[in-house]
Design a protein around this motif. Structure first.
Motif, short mmCIF file in Angstrom:
data_model
loop_
_atom_site.label_atom_id
_atom_site.label_comp_id
_atom_site.label_asym_id
_atom_site.label_seq_id
_atom_site.Cartn_x
_atom_site.Cartn_y
_atom_site.Cartn_z
N ILE A 52 0.89 -1.15 0.00
CA ILE A 52 0.00 0.00 0.00
C ILE A 52 0.93 1.20 0.00
CG2 ILE A 52 -1.77 1.29 1.24
CD1 ILE A 52 -2.53 -1.39 2.58
N SER A 53 1.05 1.83 -1.14
CA SER A 53 2.06 2.87 -1.27
C SER A 53 1.68 4.09 -0.44
CB SER A 53 2.25 3.26 -2.74
OG SER A 53 3.23 4.25 -2.84
N GLY A 54 0.94 4.99 -1.00
CA GLY A 54 0.51 6.16 -0.24
C GLY A 54 1.65 6.84 0.50
N ARG A 55 2.67 7.21 -0.23
CA ARG A 55 3.83 7.90 0.33
C ARG A 55 4.76 6.92 1.03
NH1 ARG A 55 5.16 11.09 -2.41
NH2 ARG A 55 6.24 12.34 -0.90
N ASP A 59 8.54 6.10 -2.54
CA ASP A 59 8.01 7.37 -3.06
C ASP A 59 8.84 8.55 -2.57
OD1 ASP A 59 5.90 6.03 -4.34
OD2 ASP A 59 4.59 6.22 -2.59
N HIS A 60 9.18 8.55 -1.30
CA HIS A 60 10.00 9.63 -0.75
C HIS A 60 11.38 9.66 -1.40
CE1 HIS A 60 7.25 11.04 2.33
NE2 HIS A 60 6.98 9.78 2.62
N TYR A 61 11.96 8.49 -1.61
CA TYR A 61 13.29 8.40 -2.20
C TYR A 61 13.28 8.90 -3.65
CZ TYR A 61 17.79 6.38 -3.57
OH TYR A 61 19.07 6.20 -4.03
N VAL A 62 12.33 8.41 -4.43
CA VAL A 62 12.31 8.71 -5.86
C VAL A 62 11.68 10.07 -6.16
CG1 VAL A 62 11.40 7.97 -8.10
CG2 VAL A 62 12.39 6.30 -6.54
N TYR A 63 10.50 10.32 -5.61
CA TYR A 63 9.75 11.51 -6.00
C TYR A 63 10.09 12.73 -5.17
CZ TYR A 63 7.27 8.02 -8.64
OH TYR A 63 6.98 7.00 -9.50
N ASP A 65 13.18 12.99 -3.72
CA ASP A 65 14.64 13.06 -3.76
C ASP A 65 15.23 13.05 -2.35
OD1 ASP A 65 17.04 13.06 -5.12
OD2 ASP A 65 17.18 15.25 -5.17
N ASP A 66 14.67 12.20 -1.49
CA ASP A 66 15.15 12.06 -0.11
C ASP A 66 16.11 10.88 -0.03
OD1 ASP A 66 15.59 11.66 2.57
OD2 ASP A 66 13.48 11.51 3.12
N PRO A 67 17.43 11.15 0.00
CA PRO A 67 18.40 10.05 -0.01
C PRO A 67 18.38 9.20 1.26
CG PRO A 67 19.50 12.15 0.35
CD PRO A 67 18.05 12.45 0.07
N THR A 68 17.72 9.65 2.29
CA THR A 68 17.66 8.89 3.55
C THR A 68 16.42 8.02 3.66
OG1 THR A 68 16.51 10.64 4.76
CG2 THR A 68 18.92 10.75 4.71
N ALA A 69 15.54 8.08 2.68
CA ALA A 69 14.26 7.37 2.77
C ALA A 69 14.40 5.85 2.68
CB ALA A 69 13.30 7.87 1.69
#
Length: 133
Positions: A52-55, A59-63, A65-69
């Motif tokens: 269940i994606s929903g963030r 999503d945080h890493y790719v969309y 651009d959060d390298p720590t996600a």
């Protein structure tokens, strides 16, 4: 599943890895040969039902651009997923990893366009001139 040679390559690859042999034996304890295409399909289906994606962290890493996600392990898994070595992304791509579908004997399709959400750039609901959604 769209795998060539009846999935024999997938079965062989998983059978060669001790950790997957242990995991499949634990998941399918009554099977004489727990690593089979039938059980690989069941394992993937069971996993996909938990998605269940929903963030999600992905999503945080790719969309975002959060390298720590993503953890280092998750980043290695992502690199493997998108590698030519296993080729998962050849079929499982796009915003929901559901296309384009290719089948043995058919030409490869270009990746599907994913709406990036770039709209309302002028405050009146318009899309950017170069990205019409």
């Amino acid at each position: 599943m769209g795998l060539t040679n009846g999935g024999r390559t997938a079965v062989n690859a998983l059978s060669a890895a001790a950790d997957y042999r242990d995991l499949f034996t634990a998941a399918f304890p009554d099977d004489v040969a727990p690593i089979s295409m039938a059980n690989i399909i069941k394992a993937i289906a069971a996993f996909e039902r938990t998605l269940i994606s929903g963030r999600s962290p992905f999503d945080h890493y790719v969309y975002d651009d959060d390298p720590t996600a993503l953890s280092d392990s998750e980043k290695r898994g992502m690199a493997l997923f998108f590698s030519s070595r296993v080729g998962c992304a050849q079929c499982h791509s796009g915003i929901n990893f559901s296309g384009p579908l290719i089948y043995e004997g058919h030409a490869r399709q270009r990746a599907l366009f994913a709406n990036t959400g770039l709209y309302d750039v002028d405050g009146r609901g318009s899309y950017p001139a170069t990205t019409k959604g």
